[in-house]
Design an enzyme around this catalytic site. Structure first.
Site, PDB file in Angstrom:
ATOM      1  CE  LYS A 133      -3.622   2.397   2.509  1.00  0.00           C
ATOM      2  NZ  LYS A 133      -4.648   2.296   3.539  1.00  0.00           N
ATOM      3  CE  LYS A 138      -6.122   1.877  -0.585  1.00  0.00           C
ATOM      4  NZ  LYS A 138      -6.598   1.914   0.762  1.00  0.00           N
TER       5      LYS A 138
HETATM    6  C1  PBG Z   1      -7.272   3.542   5.644  1.00  0.00           C
HETATM    7  C2  PBG Z   1      -7.605   3.302   4.235  1.00  0.00           C
HETATM    8  C3  PBG Z   1      -7.440   4.191   3.182  1.00  0.00           C
HETATM    9  C4  PBG Z   1      -7.970   3.606   2.060  1.00  0.00           C
HETATM   10  C5  PBG Z   1      -8.436   2.348   2.434  1.00  0.00           C
HETATM   11  N1  PBG Z   1      -8.190   2.165   3.787  1.00  0.00           N
HETATM   12  C6  PBG Z   1      -6.915   5.588   3.176  1.00  0.00           C
HETATM   13  C7  PBG Z   1      -5.584   5.867   3.708  1.00  0.00           C
HETATM   14  O1  PBG Z   1      -4.740   4.982   3.897  1.00  0.00           O
HETATM   15  O2  PBG Z   1      -5.359   7.025   3.984  1.00  0.00           O
HETATM   16  C8  PBG Z   1      -8.039   4.250   0.711  1.00  0.00           C
HETATM   17  C9  PBG Z   1      -9.117   3.805  -0.174  1.00  0.00           C
HETATM   18  C10 PBG Z   1      -9.393   4.679  -1.329  1.00  0.00           C
HETATM   19  O3  PBG Z   1      -8.794   5.739  -1.559  1.00  0.00           O
HETATM   20  O4  PBG Z   1     -10.282   4.294  -2.078  1.00  0.00           O
HETATM   21  N2  PBG Z   1      -6.461   2.675   6.313  1.00  0.00           N
END
Ligand code: PBG
Length: 324
Positions: free
Chosen positions: A196, A249
């Site tokens: 991520k 992601k």
């Molecule tokens: C939080 C989380 C995020 C997303 C999924 N879980 C945001 C972040 O890490 O700030 C992002 C999902 C998206 O942008 O569609 N843990």
């Protein structure tokens, strides 16, 4: 060699194109992210995500039923937490009577065959908007993973089929797997957000949950967009720690990472086509600059071609209508 070899022969008609098509998107490849909020018969448009809503539990179940009937097999739940329930310890995150576990329970009662996954991270519950416990301006890894493990057990008890840790703390998959085993949840799976990135493509999501970091950024835990070798390492570690599915992601700007991870791990690979990717297409579609639906289908197909087995996407509800 030309003229004996002509690539256009296998593109000459719809029939031959159908015959030689290498990849396709099936409804069961799609995971629909869903945002739940407190209340009854309430539905709120997320202003930075045109066409996407937060639902109160009753309406969320109705919507999930519609999606399931259309062939979507899985939802990924996120909870919207009111400001007065946020703190630095994630107290509300481990509350068995909290919004997320209660919604999971009702959802599984209503649609037992639906594969319900829950987001496991502290940011929606954190007064700092960070994915972990904060001390002296730092995100404390091992204290956070303890809470994440408890949170996972709470979700498992509520009936979640899989928990989806999205925090990027070190060792959390191991900790969560261990906690699930100790509590008898041998069949509750883990979909790990393994690679991520610290991406600006999450902007609209943070509006949806009101979860933007209160100070600094997430670069000490989420990955540097410049790295791919590190993504392979993270995915391998999560696989070794017991992840059943690993995820990359964001999606479209990171399809090379999806490919690299797919070639390394043996578990299924998911990709998250995130909020910013969704909103860009919606905005261009609204302006008439792009054919929104065509871009949506091409994007999902590109994820599959890159090697993703599963795609979490805000396009899932719309795409499934076109796939039927
Ligand atoms: C939080 C989380 C995020 C997303 C999924 N879980 C945001 C972040 O890490 O700030 C992002 C999902 C998206 O942008 O569609 N843990």
């Amino acid at each position: 060699m030309y003229p004996f070899i002509r690539g256009r022969r296998t593109r000459a008609s719809q029939s031959i194109r159908d015959m030689v098509r290498e990849h396709e998107v099936r409804p069961s490849d799609l995971i629909a992210p869903m945002f739940v909020m407190e209340g009854r018969t309430a539905k709120q448009l997320i202003s930075s995500m045109p066409g996407y809503f937060r639902y109160s539990p009753d309406l969320l179940i109705k919507e999930a039923r519609t999606l399931f009937d259309k062939g979507i097999r899985s939802v990924l739940l996120f909870g919207m937490v009111p400001e007065n329930k946020k703190d630095n310890k994630g107290t509300e995150a481990v509350n068995p009577n909290g919004l997320l576990p209660q919604t999971v329970k009702k959802l599984k009662d209503a649609i037992p065959e639906l594969h319900v996954m829950t987001d496991v991270a502290l940011d929606p519950f954190s007064s700092y908007g960070h994915d972990g416990i904060v001390e002296d301006g730092k995100i404390i890894n091992d204290k956070t993973t303890e809470v994440l493990a408890q949170m996972s057990v709470v979700h498992a008890k509520a009936g979640a089929d899989m928990v989806a840790p999205s925090d990027m703390m070190d060792g959390r998959i191991y900790q969560i797997r261990q906690a699930l085993e100790e509590n008898g949840f041998h069949d509750t799976g883990i979909m790990a957000y393994s690679a991520k990135y610290a991406s600006v493509f999450y902007g609209p999501f943070r509006d949806a949950l009101d979860s933007a970091p209160g100070f600094g950024d997430k670069k000490t835990y989420q990955m540097d967009p410049a790295n791919v070798q590190e993504a392979i390492r993270e995915a391998q570690l999560d696989e070794d720690e017991g992840a059943d599915i690993v995820m990359v992601k964001p999606g479209l700007p990171y399809l090379d990472v999806v490919r690299a991870v797919k070639e390394t791990v043996e578990v299924p690979v998911a990709v998250y086509n995130v909020s910013g990717e969704y909103s860009m297409v919606k905005a261009a579609g609204k302006e008439g600059w792009l054919d929104e639906q065509a871009v949506m289908m091409e994007s999902l197909l590109a994820c599959k071609r890159a090697g993703a087995d599963l795609i979490a996407s805000y396009f899932a509800p719309e795409a499934v209508d076109l796939l039927q």
